[in-house]
Motif scaffolding. Structure first.
Motif, PDB file in Angstrom:
ATOM      1  N   ILE A   1       0.845  -1.195   0.000  1.00  0.00           N
ATOM      2  CA  ILE A   1       0.000   0.000   0.000  1.00  0.00           C
ATOM      3  C   ILE A   1       0.882   1.247   0.000  1.00  0.00           C
ATOM      4  CG2 ILE A   1      -1.663   1.344   1.371  1.00  0.00           C
ATOM      5  CD1 ILE A   1      -2.969  -1.013  -0.070  1.00  0.00           C
ATOM      6  N   GLU A   2       1.924   1.263   0.827  1.00  0.00           N
ATOM      7  CA  GLU A   2       2.845   2.403   0.866  1.00  0.00           C
ATOM      8  C   GLU A   2       3.515   2.609  -0.492  1.00  0.00           C
ATOM      9  OE1 GLU A   2       4.951   5.688   1.857  1.00  0.00           O
ATOM     10  OE2 GLU A   2       3.308   4.788   2.984  1.00  0.00           O
ATOM     11  N   ALA A   3       3.940   1.529  -1.127  1.00  0.00           N
ATOM     12  CA  ALA A   3       4.568   1.638  -2.444  1.00  0.00           C
ATOM     13  C   ALA A   3       3.583   2.178  -3.482  1.00  0.00           C
ATOM     14  CB  ALA A   3       5.109   0.277  -2.874  1.00  0.00           C
ATOM     15  N   MET A   4       2.315   1.798  -3.363  1.00  0.00           N
ATOM     16  CA  MET A   4       1.301   2.311  -4.283  1.00  0.00           C
ATOM     17  C   MET A   4       1.080   3.807  -4.067  1.00  0.00           C
ATOM     18  SD  MET A   4      -1.338  -0.909  -4.276  1.00  0.00           S
ATOM     19  CE  MET A   4      -2.332  -0.418  -5.679  1.00  0.00           C
ATOM     20  N   TYR A   5       1.114   4.251  -2.803  1.00  0.00           N
ATOM     21  CA  TYR A   5       1.052   5.697  -2.525  1.00  0.00           C
ATOM     22  C   TYR A   5       2.218   6.405  -3.227  1.00  0.00           C
ATOM     23  CZ  TYR A   5      -2.517   5.853   1.197  1.00  0.00           C
ATOM     24  OH  TYR A   5      -3.687   5.806   1.922  1.00  0.00           O
ATOM     25  N   ARG A   6       3.411   5.860  -3.062  1.00  0.00           N
ATOM     26  CA  ARG A   6       4.598   6.460  -3.659  1.00  0.00           C
ATOM     27  C   ARG A   6       4.530   6.481  -5.183  1.00  0.00           C
ATOM     28  NH1 ARG A   6       9.439   3.627  -0.131  1.00  0.00           N
ATOM     29  NH2 ARG A   6       8.749   4.385   1.915  1.00  0.00           N
ATOM     30  N   ALA A   7       3.872   5.457  -5.748  1.00  0.00           N
ATOM     31  CA  ALA A   7       3.729   5.367  -7.198  1.00  0.00           C
ATOM     32  C   ALA A   7       2.554   6.206  -7.708  1.00  0.00           C
ATOM     33  CB  ALA A   7       3.553   3.908  -7.616  1.00  0.00           C
ATOM     34  N   LYS A   8       1.948   6.938  -6.800  1.00  0.00           N
ATOM     35  CA  LYS A   8       0.833   7.833  -7.137  1.00  0.00           C
ATOM     36  C   LYS A   8      -0.336   7.076  -7.764  1.00  0.00           C
ATOM     37  CE  LYS A   8       3.868  11.850  -7.499  1.00  0.00           C
ATOM     38  NZ  LYS A   8       4.522  11.494  -6.326  1.00  0.00           N
ATOM     39  N   MET A   9      -0.840   6.112  -6.985  1.00  0.00           N
ATOM     40  CA  MET A   9      -1.970   5.281  -7.392  1.00  0.00           C
ATOM     41  C   MET A   9      -3.114   5.433  -6.399  1.00  0.00           C
ATOM     42  SD  MET A   9       0.287   1.858  -8.257  1.00  0.00           S
ATOM     43  CE  MET A   9      -1.094   0.880  -8.822  1.00  0.00           C
TER      44      MET A   9
END
Length: 88
Positions: free
Chosen positions: A11-19
């Motif tokens: 989830i954190e990586a998806m935030y960082r990937a702007k999703m």
């Protein structure tokens, strides 16, 4: 070797990937299934279990005694701070 991510880390990586739309959809689904798990576990071991929420990088649900003097069930031992059991 592979890079291993826990659900909260994904989830954190998806935030960082702007999703943001995907984050919302997956978070909602994971909270729903996690809450079902919480309720099933609580019923099995005779305690109260709350809703799963995502925060501080993890999905978590509160568990608390069903009665005032209920001891910490063995199934929950060593999974959180034992001195927190029964606190309001």
């Amino acid at each position: 070797m592979a890079y291993q991510l826990r659900l909260g880390e994904m989830i954190e990586a998806m935030y960082r990937a702007k999703m943001p739309d995907e984050v919302k959809a997956y978070t909602d689904q994971l909270e729903k299934i996690g809450t079902e798990m919480s309720k099933a576990l609580a019923a099995k071991i005779g305690v109260n279990g709350g809703e799963v929420t995502y925060g501080a990088g993890m999905f978590a649900a509160p568990f608390w005694p069903a009665t005032d003097s209920q001891p910490l069930p063995e199934a929950l031992e060593d999974l959180d701070c034992e001195y927190c059991w029964g606190e309001d």
